[in-house]
Design a protein around this motif. Sequence first.
Motif, mmCIF file in Angstrom:
data_model
loop_
_atom_site.group_PDB
_atom_site.id
_atom_site.type_symbol
_atom_site.label_atom_id
_atom_site.label_comp_id
_atom_site.label_asym_id
_atom_site.label_seq_id
_atom_site.Cartn_x
_atom_site.Cartn_y
_atom_site.Cartn_z
ATOM 1 N N VAL A 41 0.576 -1.206 0.219
ATOM 2 C CA VAL A 41 0.030 -0.225 -0.393
ATOM 3 C C VAL A 41 1.669 1.244 0.225
ATOM 4 N N TYR A 42 2.103 1.072 -0.106
ATOM 5 C CA TYR A 42 3.229 2.619 0.506
ATOM 6 C C TYR A 42 3.239 2.623 -1.385
ATOM 7 N N CYS A 43 2.982 1.987 -1.765
ATOM 8 C CA CYS A 43 3.702 1.887 -3.129
ATOM 9 C C CYS A 43 2.400 2.584 -4.404
ATOM 10 N N GLY A 45 1.539 6.340 -3.283
ATOM 11 C CA GLY A 45 1.846 8.065 -3.564
ATOM 12 C C GLY A 45 3.194 7.764 -4.742
ATOM 13 N N GLY A 46 4.129 6.381 -4.722
ATOM 14 C CA GLY A 46 5.217 6.237 -5.939
ATOM 15 C C GLY A 46 4.503 6.425 -7.566
ATOM 16 N N LEU A 47 3.906 5.348 -7.157
ATOM 17 C CA LEU A 47 3.069 4.386 -8.532
ATOM 18 C C LEU A 47 2.287 6.224 -9.779
ATOM 19 N N THR A 48 1.523 6.352 -8.220
ATOM 20 C CA THR A 48 0.892 8.218 -8.882
ATOM 21 C C THR A 48 1.939 9.201 -9.874
ATOM 22 N N PHE A 49 3.221 9.234 -8.726
ATOM 23 C CA PHE A 49 4.005 10.593 -9.470
ATOM 24 C C PHE A 49 4.622 9.530 -10.209
ATOM 25 N N PHE A 50 4.887 8.062 -10.113
ATOM 26 C CA PHE A 50 5.322 7.785 -11.481
ATOM 27 C C PHE A 50 4.499 8.183 -13.233
ATOM 28 N N LEU A 110 -6.648 6.746 0.027
ATOM 29 C CA LEU A 110 -7.104 5.739 0.692
ATOM 30 C C LEU A 110 -6.068 5.369 1.940
ATOM 31 N N ARG A 111 -4.666 4.920 1.814
ATOM 32 C CA ARG A 111 -4.429 4.257 2.441
ATOM 33 C C ARG A 111 -3.780 5.056 3.517
ATOM 34 N N VAL A 112 -3.365 6.492 2.971
ATOM 35 C CA VAL A 112 -2.946 7.374 3.995
ATOM 36 C C VAL A 112 -4.200 7.993 4.970
ATOM 37 N N ASN A 125 0.406 18.474 5.317
ATOM 38 C CA ASN A 125 1.036 17.580 4.074
ATOM 39 C C ASN A 125 -0.494 16.767 3.269
ATOM 40 N N TRP A 126 -1.474 16.848 4.402
ATOM 41 C CA TRP A 126 -2.747 16.330 4.140
ATOM 42 C C TRP A 126 -3.171 17.118 3.166
ATOM 43 N N VAL A 127 -3.549 18.269 3.982
ATOM 44 C CA VAL A 127 -3.945 20.040 2.929
ATOM 45 C C VAL A 127 -2.796 19.772 1.877
ATOM 46 N N VAL A 128 -1.549 19.675 1.471
ATOM 47 C CA VAL A 128 -0.869 20.012 0.153
ATOM 48 C C VAL A 128 -1.482 18.476 -0.610
ATOM 49 N N GLY A 129 -2.032 17.502 0.280
ATOM 50 C CA GLY A 129 -2.541 16.682 -0.362
ATOM 51 C C GLY A 129 -3.760 17.296 -1.314
ATOM 52 N N MET A 130 -4.743 17.426 -0.508
ATOM 53 C CA MET A 130 -6.118 18.141 -1.410
ATOM 54 C C MET A 130 -6.018 18.623 -2.180
ATOM 55 N N LEU A 131 -5.209 19.361 -1.613
ATOM 56 C CA LEU A 131 -5.009 21.164 -3.323
ATOM 57 C C LEU A 131 -4.306 20.274 -4.263
ATOM 58 N N ILE A 132 -3.104 18.947 -4.102
ATOM 59 C CA ILE A 132 -3.032 18.706 -5.530
ATOM 60 C C ILE A 132 -4.457 17.597 -6.172
ATOM 61 N N PHE A 133 -5.244 17.478 -4.679
ATOM 62 C CA PHE A 133 -6.383 16.308 -5.616
ATOM 63 C C PHE A 133 -6.752 17.731 -6.463
ATOM 64 N N PHE A 134 -7.019 19.128 -5.855
ATOM 65 C CA PHE A 134 -8.123 19.616 -7.065
ATOM 66 C C PHE A 134 -7.471 20.377 -8.120
ATOM 67 N N VAL A 135 -5.915 20.177 -8.372
ATOM 68 C CA VAL A 135 -4.853 20.662 -9.459
ATOM 69 C C VAL A 135 -5.905 19.253 -10.470
ATOM 70 N N MET A 136 -5.467 17.905 -10.190
ATOM 71 C CA MET A 136 -5.704 16.851 -10.344
ATOM 72 C C MET A 136 -6.609 16.920 -11.262
ATOM 73 N N LEU A 137 -8.235 17.103 -10.549
ATOM 74 C CA LEU A 137 -9.100 17.438 -11.466
ATOM 75 C C LEU A 137 -8.906 18.489 -12.519
ATOM 76 N N LEU A 206 3.584 22.010 -5.997
ATOM 77 C CA LEU A 206 3.036 21.689 -4.415
ATOM 78 C C LEU A 206 3.322 19.829 -4.440
ATOM 79 N N LEU A 207 4.035 19.628 -5.354
ATOM 80 C CA LEU A 207 4.708 17.913 -5.371
ATOM 81 C C LEU A 207 6.417 18.097 -4.539
ATOM 82 N N GLY A 208 6.703 18.791 -4.783
ATOM 83 C CA GLY A 208 8.122 19.376 -4.468
ATOM 84 C C GLY A 208 7.729 19.912 -3.031
#
Length: 223
Positions: A41-43, A45-50, A110-112, A125-137, A206-208
Amino acid sequence: MIRKVYDWVDERLNVTPMWRDIADHEVPEHVNPAHHFSAFVYCFGGLTFFIVVIQILSGMFLTMYYVPDIKNAYESVKYLQNEVAFGVIVRGMHHWGASLVIVMMFLHTLRVFFQGAYKRPRELNWVVGMLIFFVMLGLGFTGYLLPWDDKAFFATKVGIQIAEQVPLIGGFIKILLQGGPIVGAGTLARFFAIHVFFLPGALLALLGAHFIMIRRQGISGPL
Ligand code: HEM
């Protein structure tokens, strides 16, 4: 030969500590799939980045042929798809990757969430993740219009109509997204700029921040 070049550069710029800082970290026991099956399950995030990297690379090649105006957009995509060498593959990667990256990001979230990895001290980092989520949408929404076919046109029309329902500022959001009174030339130009410049720029920043925070805090402990 490579060693000699490396040593020559290292002697002058002392690059060894730079990559060691990134590469020389042991994987904690609980995230090692060789020891715990559930550690896969820890993979996510890395797979998303890939896939994000694949999207950026394939997108850069698509931009070499894509023409962002309403007279040429559809034909340029058709040409790319049917005539350009490997065009169908590069477009296919970008098309399927766009959906797969959302799936991966969702699994990562879901893992997080279910491990409670968003809790103190990782709230930011959860807040940054939410911002990433909206950018991706946003990337998905703006990219969908670019082929300028019927599906793209009407999906965008519906999407903008939904945004228009926001109380008080709905009308403003509509004009802001549409870039004019109708879904037309202004919308396509705007969506193209947002899709290839604004949102990828925001995503990289944001990923940085996401990765720097993970580096500082380390991965959350075992359950
Ligand atoms: C393009 C999207 C994203 C990428 C590439 C990405 C990448 C990563 C990576 C590589 C990690 C290291 C641990 C792991 O892989 O599980 C991680 C951790 C983390 N991510 Fe993401 N992430 C993304 C989106 C999100 C989203 C949408 C959220 C939540 C809203 C989020 C929240 C977190 C948190 C809180 C951690 C720390 C978890 C821990 O220490 O256990 N990320 N991310």
